[in-house]
Design a protein around this motif. Structure first.
Motif, PDB file in Angstrom:
ATOM      1  N   ASP B 138      35.747 -57.507  11.073  1.00 23.04           N
ATOM      2  CA  ASP B 138      36.638 -58.628  10.793  1.00 23.04           C
ATOM      3  C   ASP B 138      37.682 -58.172   9.781  1.00 23.04           C
ATOM      4  O   ASP B 138      37.388 -58.007   8.600  1.00 23.04           O
ATOM      5  CB  ASP B 138      35.838 -59.821  10.263  1.00 23.04           C
ATOM      6  CG  ASP B 138      36.717 -61.064  10.073  1.00 23.04           C
ATOM      7  OD1 ASP B 138      37.961 -60.908  10.010  1.00 23.04           O
ATOM      8  OD2 ASP B 138      36.173 -62.173   9.995  1.00 23.04           O
ATOM      9  N   ASN B 139      38.886 -57.963  10.282  1.00 25.61           N
ATOM     10  CA  ASN B 139      39.962 -57.455   9.416  1.00 25.61           C
ATOM     11  C   ASN B 139      40.411 -58.494   8.392  1.00 25.61           C
ATOM     12  O   ASN B 139      41.097 -58.144   7.439  1.00 25.61           O
ATOM     13  CB  ASN B 139      41.162 -57.060  10.282  1.00 25.61           C
ATOM     14  CG  ASN B 139      41.238 -55.557  10.498  1.00 25.61           C
ATOM     15  OD1 ASN B 139      40.540 -54.789   9.838  1.00 25.61           O
ATOM     16  ND2 ASN B 139      42.090 -55.139  11.413  1.00 25.61           N
ATOM     17  N   GLY B 159      46.016 -58.055  12.150  1.00 29.47           N
ATOM     18  CA  GLY B 159      46.934 -58.640  13.124  1.00 29.47           C
ATOM     19  C   GLY B 159      46.300 -59.830  13.793  1.00 29.47           C
ATOM     20  O   GLY B 159      45.321 -60.381  13.278  1.00 29.47           O
ATOM     21  N   SER B 160      46.817 -60.202  14.953  1.00 31.35           N
ATOM     22  CA  SER B 160      46.395 -61.469  15.543  1.00 31.35           C
ATOM     23  C   SER B 160      45.660 -61.327  16.870  1.00 31.35           C
ATOM     24  O   SER B 160      45.419 -62.306  17.560  1.00 31.35           O
ATOM     25  CB  SER B 160      47.613 -62.374  15.709  1.00 31.35           C
ATOM     26  OG  SER B 160      48.584 -61.725  16.495  1.00 31.35           O
ATOM     27  N   ILE B 161      45.292 -60.096  17.250  1.00 32.02           N
ATOM     28  CA  ILE B 161      44.503 -59.894  18.471  1.00 32.02           C
ATOM     29  C   ILE B 161      43.023 -59.868  18.093  1.00 32.02           C
ATOM     30  O   ILE B 161      42.640 -59.161  17.164  1.00 32.02           O
ATOM     31  CB  ILE B 161      44.876 -58.565  19.164  1.00 32.02           C
ATOM     32  CG1 ILE B 161      46.354 -58.572  19.591  1.00 32.02           C
ATOM     33  CG2 ILE B 161      43.961 -58.291  20.349  1.00 32.02           C
ATOM     34  CD1 ILE B 161      46.862 -57.231  20.115  1.00 32.02           C
ATOM     35  N   GLY B 182      49.233 -48.941  16.171  1.00 32.13           N
ATOM     36  CA  GLY B 182      49.725 -49.932  15.219  1.00 32.13           C
ATOM     37  C   GLY B 182      49.575 -51.363  15.705  1.00 32.13           C
ATOM     38  O   GLY B 182      50.247 -52.269  15.213  1.00 32.13           O
ATOM     39  N   LEU B 183      48.698 -51.590  16.663  1.00 31.92           N
ATOM     40  CA  LEU B 183      48.440 -52.957  17.146  1.00 31.92           C
ATOM     41  C   LEU B 183      47.497 -53.659  16.173  1.00 31.92           C
ATOM     42  O   LEU B 183      46.441 -53.127  15.827  1.00 31.92           O
ATOM     43  CB  LEU B 183      47.778 -52.918  18.526  1.00 31.92           C
ATOM     44  CG  LEU B 183      48.674 -52.772  19.740  1.00 31.92           C
ATOM     45  CD1 LEU B 183      47.827 -52.695  21.009  1.00 31.92           C
ATOM     46  CD2 LEU B 183      49.660 -53.936  19.836  1.00 31.92           C
ATOM     47  N   GLY B 184      47.879 -54.864  15.782  1.00 33.93           N
ATOM     48  CA  GLY B 184      47.112 -55.566  14.753  1.00 33.93           C
ATOM     49  C   GLY B 184      45.875 -56.276  15.280  1.00 33.93           C
ATOM     50  O   GLY B 184      45.938 -56.994  16.277  1.00 33.93           O
ATOM     51  N   ILE B 294      49.372 -56.747  27.808  1.00 37.61           N
ATOM     52  CA  ILE B 294      49.538 -58.202  27.858  1.00 37.61           C
ATOM     53  C   ILE B 294      49.321 -58.805  26.471  1.00 37.61           C
ATOM     54  O   ILE B 294      50.081 -59.660  26.010  1.00 37.61           O
ATOM     55  CB  ILE B 294      48.567 -58.815  28.892  1.00 37.61           C
ATOM     56  CG1 ILE B 294      48.956 -58.378  30.311  1.00 37.61           C
ATOM     57  CG2 ILE B 294      48.562 -60.344  28.788  1.00 37.61           C
ATOM     58  CD1 ILE B 294      47.903 -58.708  31.373  1.00 37.61           C
ATOM     59  N   ALA B 295      48.276 -58.331  25.797  1.00 35.35           N
ATOM     60  CA  ALA B 295      47.968 -58.863  24.462  1.00 35.35           C
ATOM     61  C   ALA B 295      49.164 -58.693  23.528  1.00 35.35           C
ATOM     62  O   ALA B 295      49.552 -59.615  22.804  1.00 35.35           O
ATOM     63  CB  ALA B 295      46.750 -58.152  23.886  1.00 35.35           C
ATOM     64  N   LYS B 296      49.744 -57.513  23.564  1.00 35.56           N
ATOM     65  CA  LYS B 296      50.895 -57.237  22.695  1.00 35.56           C
ATOM     66  C   LYS B 296      52.013 -58.238  22.949  1.00 35.56           C
ATOM     67  O   LYS B 296      52.606 -58.777  22.012  1.00 35.56           O
ATOM     68  CB  LYS B 296      51.374 -55.805  22.923  1.00 35.56           C
ATOM     69  CG  LYS B 296      52.492 -55.375  22.010  1.00 35.56           C
ATOM     70  CD  LYS B 296      52.719 -53.872  22.078  1.00 35.56           C
ATOM     71  CE  LYS B 296      53.413 -53.472  23.362  1.00 35.56           C
ATOM     72  NZ  LYS B 296      53.702 -52.001  23.382  1.00 35.56           N
TER      73      LYS B 296
END
Lengths: 468, 468
Positions: B138-139, B159-161, B182-184, B294-296
């Protein structure tokens, strides 16, 4: 005919008409790149306004250029091209790459100019690549007319992939991409409006090119009435053991309309193309990513003898997805014979799944990979091996790479690695590839490549091949 | 029920049972990662052999741990797990992540142990994630039970994913991959044998998580009789404007068999799953690459109002391929109205193709992009914009990125960038994304994302949504 094309790739001297000392201009970049890379002969900048360009003696016209000169690169305003080609003819040069745009792509006036250009070329027996093209990048001889400096468009290392593209812009992007990925290029050609030299002739030339092992083509439409010869030439590629991978533009109705606007291509008969590809043993790539994924495999591994996969993994989920995709692409993942399963079970902890996919699970070490390869491959019950080996499990030291490479040398079956993850996975992929095993970042991509290896292997078996 | 799960993500204190001072061991890495990242309360290493672990006071049993403690992480040998869970119950701790393997995945003996574990948990009202899992990352709160050190498995930026995965190995690889790209990430959970907490409950929790904007799920099979609730919960995600993207493992017969070996999942009824996904507005990704593509997009842009694309390109071939794929995915590339074409033609050189795809050609500057966006978007005739903008054309300075970002703010239509090429293209992609425009390395990938934006937009329109 192939002899004609030799002048484009192995000229003993090159005249650059429209050479320029203006940094960044087309005529500057071409001379600059040739100066850096071309070693087979002299470069003759042609421009009446200068006596020297980039430290090379410049000539007022091509008529003043001394021997030997086998190739003219033309980068002048469109309206001057016909008279320039006339001079090229008078000078006895038999090959010209016409970079200049302003021909059939701009409408009737340009089409008339293009007709005239062709008429002059025919009269003098000049072969033309172009007009409206980026021309030739030959990593073996240093020919480079791509007119973008290396800081804007990197050049790939020398390798065995050659590309023929109906789109110059895409070809240049792909070349830049190959440079980043370290994929080796032999020759790349984009012929623009293809007033003369076309895909079929270039394909024939590359088949005989000793540096080329795999040929990629982006095609929107062949010239009219070239289908039969295209099939014959592509078939001969197979006989010589050179896979041809095609990405077709204009597969849909809307895409064909877009292609007509792009290259004037009548690309609407996709079904006809598909049938031709099948007859010729051409591998059709669905996406540009897939085209290069397949090309990479053919530079490193062999076509497959059949459709049976061994999927060896430390991540159960990736094994499941690989199996799903295998079935979609007509590949089999046969359950290993009970006797072999027992032998494997005797050498593995009880939680390892030995059916196929063989799931070594997250606590695997390198040794489990070795054991499975050594037990399964001598049985000759699989045709392709997919090794899913991300480096994350704590007990993995990296020997798995050597074990796979050794098995790849020892046994017939082609092998593909799947390494999913971040930087450490990319490093592992590079190591796999340095050891001769093509590596992919996801099981889906590796399976599509496996399907291509199986398809091509089947065609080769049926038609016979010199090499495999 | 969601209140129960809160202890897994926001505990006021954590006991790590099986904590260890041995560098690299599971019990070491978990304490080490929590020490680095978790700030909401104290960490209590539990191990009778030590009085201190990693500089923290260690306790002989969880019974000795002081208040507050809301979560126990269990990493001990399987045979000790039931008695440990009994102690957790006596201590009054209501949540446990059981990392330990050696349960139903190893056969009947393990299954019996798992049954016992569940029985004890039920008796004490303990919620369990696991056993045989990697647990929770859990970031937002710093919970991290992924038990691989960061040099072996990087952690992504906040990030939000959020991700729920039936495969722990794949989840960890994806997390590592997201870190590189770098995907959050907000939260990532893998529940292993899911003896208690399952996909549906986690999905419900994430829907209410304010940090989560998009939820990704890898599913081989839901628990029996959870289908109806899954659909209801997933639907409520849509109402709250949170897209759910699922990658399904075990779609084929052979894949379902592999899934049964992997997680014991009965995954054979793929058609039932597909119907459920459709009912619930779940976006099904075909590949893992597509799932993240898609998530991005959903973290940066909006669902689409319809299926009409504007394709704006400087590379004709990429426009053609984008159009082919658009048609395949049921998207339209409508020819622009004649009156609008005339307006565009008046502002462009004659060789620019203004139909759609709009092909600005290789000599384009940034300005042509701006003109097209400003002329076309106010007309409200397209629902999604695909901007193909590799940085190679000499006249491109980079303003195109700002022009697209400005149009993205000003107009309703979602926008996707395509940047094909090498390092310079990757740099351009990063700049597009810094400006809020999701970028992809090929037209095929962008079009698949566009199809997901259209599918989800249609579902939202039909069902109504709080957010869009």
């Amino acid at each position: 005919m192939a002899e004609d094309l030799k002048n484009f790739f192995e000229p003993r001297g090159i005249a650059v008409i429209g050479a320029s000392p203006k940094r960044g201009s087309v005529g500057y970049v071409i001379v600059d790149q040739l100066k850096k890379r071309y070693r087979r002969g002299r470069i003759y900048p042609v421009n009446p306004k200068y006596s020297e360009i980039l430290g090379l003696k410049a000539y007022p016209t091509i008529l003043d250029v001394p021997d030997p000169v086998d190739l003219a690169v033309v980068a002048v305003r469109a309206d001057r091209v016909p008279s320039i080609v006339e001079q090229i003819g008078k000078r006895g040069v038999k090959a010209a790459i016409v970079i200049s745009g302003g021909f059939s792509e701009i409408g009737p006036e340009g089409a008339e100019r293009e007709r005239k250009l062709l008429e002059i070329a025919r009269r003098y027996g000049i072969r033309i690549i172009g007009p409206n093209c980026i021309g030739v990048l030959d990593n073996t001889t240093g020919i480079d007319t791509f007119f973008l400096p290396e800081d804007r468009l990197r050049r790939p290392p020398l390798g065995s992939i050659s590309i023929i593209s109906q789109s110059g812009a895409m070809l240049s992007m792909w070349v830049d991409w190959m440079a980043m990925k370290g994929l080796g290029l032999a020759k790349a050609v984009s012929y623009g409006n293809k007033v003369d030299v076309d895909d079929v002739e270039l394909l024939r030339y590359l088949i005989d090119d000793p540096h080329t092992k795999v040929i990629l083509m982006y095609i929107e439409a062949l010239k009219p009435r070239r289908g039969k010869e295209f099939i014959e030439v592509a078939r001969s590629a197979t006989v010589k053991g050179k896979p041809v991978v095609v990405l077709k533009g204009g597969r849909s109705g809307a895409g064909a309309r877009a292609a007509a606007s792009h290259t004037g291509a009548l690309a609407s008969n996709y079904e006809v193309y598909r049938a031709a590809f099948k007859q010729a043993g051409i591998i059709e790539a669905d996406t540009m990513e897939e085209m290069f994924d397949i090309a990479k495999a053919f530079t490193m591994t062999r076509p497959a003898e059949g459709r049976r996969l061994l999927i060896l993994t430390n991540a159960g989920g990736e094994g499941v997805i690989a199996t799903d995709f295998a079935e979609r692409y007509g590949l089999e993942v046969p359950v290993l014979p009970e006797e072999l399963q027992q032998r494997l079970r005797a050498k593995m902890p009880p939680h390892v799944v030995v059916k196929n996919p063989v799931d070594l699970t997250g606590d695997t070490d390198d040794e489990r990979y070795r054991i499975v390869l050594e037990e399964v491959l001598p049985e000759n019950i699989v045709d392709i091996v997919i090794v899913i080996a991300p480096p994350h499990p704590p007990a993995i030291r990296g020997d798995v790479i050597n074990y796979v490479a050794e098995a790849h040398k020892k046994y017939q079956a082609p092998m593909l690695a799947v390494v999913t993850g971040g930087y450490i996975a990319e490093e592992y992929s590079r190591k796999f590839e340095a050891a001769g095993i093509p590596a992919y970042p996801s099981p889906e991509r590796a399976i599509r490549v496996a399907a291509a290896l199986a398809y091509y292997g089947e065609y080769v078996k049926k038609r016979g091949s010199a090499k495999y």
